[in-house]
Design a protein around this motif. Sequence first.
Motif, PDB file in Angstrom:
ATOM      1  N   GLN A 145     -13.512  -3.457  -7.565  1.00 51.97           N
ATOM      2  CA  GLN A 145     -12.150  -3.018  -7.845  1.00 51.97           C
ATOM      3  C   GLN A 145     -11.870  -3.150  -9.334  1.00 51.97           C
ATOM      4  OE1 GLN A 145      -9.117  -4.814  -5.366  1.00 51.97           O
ATOM      5  NE2 GLN A 145      -7.506  -4.472  -6.877  1.00 51.97           N
ATOM      6  N   ASN A 169       1.276  -4.626   0.141  1.00 53.39           N
ATOM      7  CA  ASN A 169       0.700  -5.951   0.399  1.00 53.39           C
ATOM      8  C   ASN A 169      -0.688  -5.894   1.036  1.00 53.39           C
ATOM      9  OD1 ASN A 169       3.123  -7.175  -0.517  1.00 53.39           O
ATOM     10  ND2 ASN A 169       4.035  -6.863   1.509  1.00 53.39           N
ATOM     11  N   LYS A 171      -4.626  -5.857   0.849  1.00 56.02           N
ATOM     12  CA  LYS A 171      -5.689  -6.285  -0.058  1.00 56.02           C
ATOM     13  C   LYS A 171      -7.015  -6.291   0.683  1.00 56.02           C
ATOM     14  CE  LYS A 171      -2.745  -9.190  -3.001  1.00 56.02           C
ATOM     15  NZ  LYS A 171      -2.516 -10.557  -3.547  1.00 56.02           N
TER      16      LYS A 171
END
Length: 365
Positions: A145, A169, A171
């Motif tokens: 990432q 939110n 991840k």
Amino acid sequence: MSMDFIEAMNELERDKGISKDVLFEAIEAALISSYKRNFNAAQNVRVDMNRNSGVIRVYARKMVVEEVLDPRTEISLTAAREINPHFQLEDIAEIEVTPRDFGRIAAQTAKQVVTQRIREAERGLIYNAFVDKEEDIVTGVVQRQDLRNIFIDLGKVEAVLPLTELMPNEKFVHGERIKAYITKVENTTKGPQIILSRTHPGLLKRLFELEVPEIFDGVVEIRSVAREAGFRSKIAVHSRNEEVDPVGSCVGPRGVRVQTIVGELRGEKIDIVKYSDVVEEYVANALSPSKVLEVQVFENEKMARVIVPDYQLSLAIGIKGQNARLAAKLTGWKIDIKSESQAEQEYGREKDSSEEMHQDSITVD
């Protein structure tokens, strides 16, 4: 060039689907540039590579003229006829000028050309494989990432999942397997670029197609999807078989099917509603889980006025207008929601609690 190289070209044609003739032509074109660069040659040349033996020869191409002004590109008629007595003025004579150590340069050049063509062919195969999967779901493994993207390994290629296409939110960690929706497949100079999304309404649609056999078989069809990713979605379904309940099929035994999808979407609420060609019924169903007393349709404005019991007003509108907003997206109609008491004051409507409309819908948290 050795016979081993020729055999390798034949194998490439069989295994990779790369035309041997195309490879030969590319190598010959590259060798012309290599010859001019390494031997400071400005003349017009042709490189010939024997398709059977791999022998490479370089020929200078010169025009036959009466008087030679530039010996690099011209040859006199007398000199030309020493090579071939049939030459005439303005013919092109070819004279072999193959350098002694040209084989080493040729081998390096051929290797580079073949490697490049293999890479291009593999990119083409990957592009063709994934361009047909556009607007479909793929499963991949999180690799890395940066500040803008997550890179997903799809096996033969690395796809890009922009951070803007993640649900709130949400991840992921390195090595985690995820499902994502392919929004775009582009063939760039660096190879195929595959863009993914976790927020696209198409992801929800494809997940239902995977989990619900009746949708996959075409018995139940998805007519419309409205989604606010990570929070709530609405999906309208219709059955082509009167004996099959479209809402029940999507929910599954004990809610197993829809709960699997909810889990994949990290707890996103899903309202499954029954589609209807009757606008009043469709709008009432779309406002699930609230109860609806009456729907008034204004065709010219493509607007529906909905009247609900007073205690159901906040539920019909939803938090920050979410339920009403999703219902409008789902149906394609503007929706104006009024409570029963508001309608009575504004339109003189009499209360009648027995007028509640039947709704075919279910809400899943």
